[in-house]
Write an enzyme that holds these catalytic residues in place. Structure first.
Site, short mmCIF file in Angstrom:
data_model
loop_
_atom_site.label_atom_id
_atom_site.label_comp_id
_atom_site.label_asym_id
_atom_site.label_seq_id
_atom_site.Cartn_x
_atom_site.Cartn_y
_atom_site.Cartn_z
N GLY A 147 0.82 -1.21 0.00
CA GLY A 147 0.00 0.00 0.00
C GLY A 147 0.86 1.26 0.00
O GLY A 147 2.09 1.20 -0.13
N LEU A 204 -5.60 -11.54 5.88
CA LEU A 204 -5.27 -11.79 7.29
C LEU A 204 -6.49 -12.15 8.14
O LEU A 204 -6.35 -12.54 9.30
CB LEU A 204 -4.56 -10.58 7.89
N SER A 248 -3.87 7.05 13.85
CA SER A 248 -4.25 8.25 13.09
C SER A 248 -4.56 9.40 14.04
O SER A 248 -5.07 9.19 15.15
CB SER A 248 -5.49 7.92 12.26
N TYR A 291 -14.37 3.84 10.98
CA TYR A 291 -12.93 3.84 10.70
C TYR A 291 -12.16 4.45 11.88
O TYR A 291 -11.21 3.87 12.40
CB TYR A 291 -12.63 4.61 9.41
N LYS A 350 -9.34 2.83 14.96
CA LYS A 350 -8.00 3.29 15.38
C LYS A 350 -7.96 3.46 16.90
O LYS A 350 -6.98 3.10 17.55
CB LYS A 350 -7.63 4.59 14.65
N ASN A 381 -1.50 13.92 8.03
CA ASN A 381 -1.96 13.65 6.66
C ASN A 381 -0.80 13.30 5.73
O ASN A 381 -0.18 14.20 5.15
CB ASN A 381 -2.72 14.87 6.12
N ASN A 419 -9.25 11.72 -0.64
CA ASN A 419 -8.29 12.61 0.01
C ASN A 419 -7.90 13.76 -0.91
O ASN A 419 -7.95 13.65 -2.13
CB ASN A 419 -7.05 11.83 0.47
C1 UD1 Z 1 -9.27 11.76 6.37
C2 UD1 Z 1 -10.02 11.21 7.53
C3 UD1 Z 1 -9.04 10.69 8.54
C4 UD1 Z 1 -8.22 9.60 7.92
C5 UD1 Z 1 -7.58 10.08 6.65
C6 UD1 Z 1 -7.08 8.84 5.95
C7 UD1 Z 1 -12.13 12.44 7.70
C8 UD1 Z 1 -12.89 13.44 8.48
N1 UD1 Z 1 -10.88 12.22 8.12
O1 UD1 Z 1 -8.46 12.83 6.84
O2 UD1 Z 1 -9.74 10.16 9.64
O3 UD1 Z 1 -7.23 9.16 8.82
O4 UD1 Z 1 -8.52 10.73 5.79
O5 UD1 Z 1 -6.66 9.11 4.69
O6 UD1 Z 1 -12.62 11.90 6.73
N2 UD1 Z 1 -10.79 18.33 1.02
C9 UD1 Z 1 -11.39 19.11 0.04
N3 UD1 Z 1 -11.77 18.52 -1.12
C10 UD1 Z 1 -11.58 17.19 -1.38
C11 UD1 Z 1 -10.95 16.39 -0.38
C12 UD1 Z 1 -10.57 17.00 0.81
O7 UD1 Z 1 -11.59 20.31 0.25
O8 UD1 Z 1 -11.97 16.72 -2.45
C13 UD1 Z 1 -10.35 18.95 2.28
C14 UD1 Z 1 -11.03 18.37 3.51
O9 UD1 Z 1 -12.20 19.04 3.81
C15 UD1 Z 1 -9.94 18.57 4.56
C16 UD1 Z 1 -8.64 18.47 3.78
O10 UD1 Z 1 -8.99 18.69 2.42
O11 UD1 Z 1 -10.03 19.84 5.09
C17 UD1 Z 1 -7.98 17.12 3.92
O12 UD1 Z 1 -8.92 16.10 3.60
P1 UD1 Z 1 -8.50 14.56 3.46
O13 UD1 Z 1 -7.35 14.46 2.53
O14 UD1 Z 1 -9.73 13.80 3.14
O15 UD1 Z 1 -7.95 14.19 4.88
P2 UD1 Z 1 -8.65 14.28 6.32
O16 UD1 Z 1 -10.08 14.56 6.21
O17 UD1 Z 1 -7.83 15.21 7.12
#
Ligand code: UD1
Length: 338
Positions: free
Chosen positions: A10, A59, A125, A150, A154, A180, A200
């Site tokens: 991964g 697993l 996380s 999820y 953790k 992140n 993400n």
């Molecule tokens: C998310 C999870 C976190 C997990 C991690 C695993 C949530 C609330 N949190 O983290 O628990 O450990 O993924 O990968 O889901 N954003 C946009 N547009 C997008 C995608 C994201 O604006 O299309 C913003 C989000 O609102 C956030 C930031 O980008 O503010 C980061 O988002 P993301 O990459 O999804 O990470 P987390 O939400 O921090």
């Protein structure tokens, strides 16, 4: 020294395998290929000159886990990445997440408990903190009620390990709470390969720029932050990978202060969504098509790490900048799509 890396094909797993092999460890990977590909082995071999041993295995099949540990009785450590990680999917399929992320953890710990000496590193996380009351977030900030199955896996995962270590003094474990992780190996031989539409931020940005997605949606610009968008601690995946080797060496050298420790893995610096976009535009020279939309349910406003313990106790520090990370993510995306 032989190390088992579950989920080693991964995103974070493969980068960690590279760093382990660079440090001379012999790596055995278990992966079920549910969110990865066997081609990643080629990338690892291209970077390190060595192909790790690979066993395709689910697993959740307990007897196979038991057989594996009988066959590999000389393991010096286990780094456990294999887990499901899509927050939205976990709400739809909670039992899949509890089985994958917790059932499997129990099976592994049962095997480790049989060994004379066992070292275990767990992928945790920053999601365990939820919206922390104060920033930056230290490891002793309270764990908040999980927003998703999820996130719950953790939290419970850490508790399972803590309780097991409590009664097994021969078992030492470190939980690493990632903020992140983003980016790709500078060689662009390995990187992040999300299946389907990325959830993400960074893979969504690079896929938009390369033309796979029409437009990035920025989830909310009315948060109480400087530019109104959410703040996260984006950390280069190679830095995250290196932290695993440092943590493993801490356990192997018996330098740990207790047999269950927790460290934050972040840079200590928070960046807003718009700052990430601007960093991308700077390093790529591309203009990103994005629009502001409604907030995404469950998002916390701000999360960034207090890295004091990681720096001073673990002895590790993130080296890359946000621009470095975004540049490597972009190089990787272009390579994959071409
Ligand atoms: C998310 C999870 C976190 C997990 C991690 C695993 C949530 C609330 N949190 O983290 O628990 O450990 O993924 O990968 O889901 N954003 C946009 N547009 C997008 C995608 C994201 O604006 O299309 C913003 C989000 O609102 C956030 C930031 O980008 O503010 C980061 O988002 P993301 O990459 O999804 O990470 P987390 O939400 O921090």
């Amino acid at each position: 020294m032989k190390i088992l890396v579950t989920g080693g094909l991964g995103f974070i797993g493969s980068h960690t395998v590279v760093e382990l092999q660079n440090e001379g460890f012999e790596v055995v990977i278990i992966d079920d290929l549910s969110n990865s590909s066997e081609n990643v082995l080629d990338g690892i071999e291209a970077i390190t000159g060595k192909r790790p041993i690979f066993e395709k295995m689910d697993l959740r099949e307990k007897s196979k886990v038991q057989d594996f540990f009988k066959k590999h009785h000389d393991l010096e450590g286990v780094i456990h990445f294999a887990a499901s990680k899509a927050v939205g999917e976990s709400v739809e399929k909670p039992l899949l997440y509890y089985e994958n992320n917790l059932g499997v953890l129990v099976y592994l710990l049962q095997e480790l408990s049989k060994m004379d000496k066992a070292n275990f590193i767990f992928s945790s996380s920053c999601t365990v903190y939820g919206q922390a009351d104060s920033l930056p977030i230290t490891e002793d900030a309270p764990v908040k009620p999980a927003e998703s199955p999820y996130g719950n896996t953790k939290q419970i995962g850490e508790e399972i390990i803590r309780d097991t270590c409590h009664v097994n003094s021969q078992l030492s474990a470190i939980a690493l709470r990632y903020f992140n992780p983003i980016g790709a190996h500078p060689s662009v031989e390995i990187g992040e390969l999300p299946i389907g539409v990325p959830q993400n931020l960074v893979p969504f940005i690079t896929q938009t720029a390369v033309g796979l997605r029409e437009q990035l949606s920025v989830f909310g610009d009315d948060y109480p932050t400087e530019d109104g968008t959410c703040i996260r601690d984006y950390i280069h995946v190679v830095d995250v990978a290196k932290a695993h080797v440092v943590a493993l060496q801490r356990l192997l050298g018996q330098k740990n202060d207790s047999n269950f420790e927790v460290f934050n893995l972040g840079t200590g610096k928070g960046s807003s969504v718009l700052e990430v976009i601007h960093s991308f535009e700077r390093v790529s020279g591309e203009k990103l098509n994005y629009k502001i939309v409604d907030r995404r349910p469950g998002d916390v406003i701000q999360a960034y790490a207090d890295t004091t313990n990681a720096n001073n106790v673990l002895g590790w520090k993130a080296a890359s900048t946000l621009d470095d990370s975004m540049k490597s993510a972009w190089d990787w995306e272009q390579k994959v799509r071409n």
